[in-house]
Scaffold this motif. Structure first.
Motif, mmCIF file in Angstrom:
data_model
loop_
_atom_site.group_PDB
_atom_site.id
_atom_site.type_symbol
_atom_site.label_atom_id
_atom_site.label_comp_id
_atom_site.label_asym_id
_atom_site.label_seq_id
_atom_site.Cartn_x
_atom_site.Cartn_y
_atom_site.Cartn_z
ATOM 1 N N GLY A 123 0.874 -1.115 -0.001
ATOM 2 C CA GLY A 123 0.060 0.223 0.144
ATOM 3 C C GLY A 123 0.961 0.991 -0.057
ATOM 4 N N LYS A 124 0.128 2.280 0.010
ATOM 5 C CA LYS A 124 0.829 3.810 -0.043
ATOM 6 C C LYS A 124 0.158 4.697 1.204
ATOM 7 C CE LYS A 124 1.977 3.248 -4.940
ATOM 8 N NZ LYS A 124 1.850 3.623 -6.176
ATOM 9 N N GLY A 125 0.882 5.555 1.439
ATOM 10 C CA GLY A 125 0.355 6.575 2.291
ATOM 11 C C GLY A 125 -0.098 6.095 3.553
ATOM 12 N N ARG A 126 -1.166 6.607 4.060
ATOM 13 C CA ARG A 126 -1.919 6.157 5.426
ATOM 14 C C ARG A 126 -2.392 4.834 5.105
ATOM 15 N NH1 ARG A 126 -2.869 10.262 8.926
ATOM 16 N NH2 ARG A 126 -2.345 12.492 8.259
ATOM 17 N N SER A 127 -2.617 3.992 4.148
ATOM 18 C CA SER A 127 -2.947 2.947 3.944
ATOM 19 C C SER A 127 -1.873 1.840 3.685
ATOM 20 C CB SER A 127 -3.878 2.520 2.972
ATOM 21 O OG SER A 127 -3.075 2.813 1.706
ATOM 22 N N ALA A 128 -0.742 2.392 3.914
ATOM 23 C CA ALA A 128 0.419 1.135 4.026
ATOM 24 C C ALA A 128 0.568 0.388 5.165
ATOM 25 C CB ALA A 128 1.659 1.941 3.543
ATOM 26 N N THR B 264 -2.645 -10.565 -1.227
ATOM 27 C CA THR B 264 -3.036 -9.059 -1.046
ATOM 28 C C THR B 264 -3.438 -8.727 -2.244
ATOM 29 O OG1 THR B 264 -1.693 -8.916 0.961
ATOM 30 C CG2 THR B 264 -2.209 -7.062 -0.044
ATOM 31 N N ASN B 265 -2.467 -8.880 -3.404
ATOM 32 C CA ASN B 265 -2.838 -8.316 -4.694
ATOM 33 C C ASN B 265 -4.001 -8.896 -5.267
ATOM 34 O OD1 ASN B 265 -0.569 -6.848 -4.920
ATOM 35 N ND2 ASN B 265 0.692 -8.283 -5.877
ATOM 36 N N ASN B 266 -4.430 -10.130 -4.859
ATOM 37 C CA ASN B 266 -5.678 -10.608 -5.321
ATOM 38 C C ASN B 266 -6.939 -10.345 -4.642
ATOM 39 O OD1 ASN B 266 -4.389 -12.654 -7.115
ATOM 40 N ND2 ASN B 266 -4.260 -14.282 -5.670
#
Length: 146
Positions: A119-124, A142-144
Motif C-alpha cells: 500500500g501507499k500513504g496512510r493505508s500502507a 493481498t494483490n488478489n
C-alpha cells in the motif's frame, strides 16, 4: 584468492546472464547483492565461506546455503537465478494497470525475517514472514484481494 575476487567473478557471470549486481565490500564480510533490475526489491546477498570437506572457498547464500565452490561461478549463477526467478516473476505486474502492485521487500537483519510494505500513504502496512516464499504468498494474496 580474496573473497572480493571470487565475488567479482560471479558478478561478471551474473551480469552476462542479465542480472544486476552491486558489491558491498565495505561491510565486515564482503557480499554481492544480486537482483533483477525490473524487481530490485527482491534479491540475494552472496558471500564467500569455507566449504566441506577441505575448507576451500564456496559461494554462500544469505540463507547460509553453500551453493558451489568458488571455482565454478557458472553453476553458482544458475543456482542463484533458479532461486530468484520465481520471486521476481511474482513481483512483476502482469499488466500495466497492476504496476501499483510492486511491493518493496527486504531482509531484516535484526528481526531475522523478510519484510514488505504493502500500500501507499496512510493505508500502507508492513508485512513480515520467516521465508521469502511465505512473503511472496502474502503479497500474492493481498494483490488478489485488490
Amino acid at each position: 584468492m580474496p573473497p572480493q575476487t571470487h565475488l567479482d567473478n560471479l558478478a561478471a557471470v551474473l551480469t552476462r546472464a542479465g542480472w544486476s549486481t552491486r558489491t558491498r565490500y565495505s561491510e565486515a564480510q564482503p557480499m554481492l547483492h544480486v537482483f533483477a533490475a525490473a524487481a530490485p526489491q527482491i534479491g540475494e546477498c552472496i558471500s564467500v565461506a569455507p566449504g566441506p570437506p577441505t575448507g576451500r572457498a564456496w559461494y554462500r547464500s544469505s540463507r547460509g546455503v553453500l551453493l558451489t565452490p568458488c571455482s565454478d561461478p557458472m553453476t553458482a549463477a544458475r543456482k542463484i537465478a533458479a532461486l530468484l526467478t520465481p520471486y521476481v516473476k511474482a513481483a512483476l505486474p502482469s499488466s500495466p494497470r497492476e504496476s501499483e502492485g510492486n511491493v518493496p521487500c527486504w531482509w531484516g537483519h535484526h528481526t531475522r525475517r523478510w519484510r514488505g510494505l504493502i500500500g501507499k500513504g496512510r493505508s500502507a502496512r508492513l508485512i513480515s514472514a520467516e521465508t521469502l516464499e511465505e512473503l511472496a504468498k502474502i503479497i500474492a494474496q493481498t494483490n488478489n484481494q485488490r
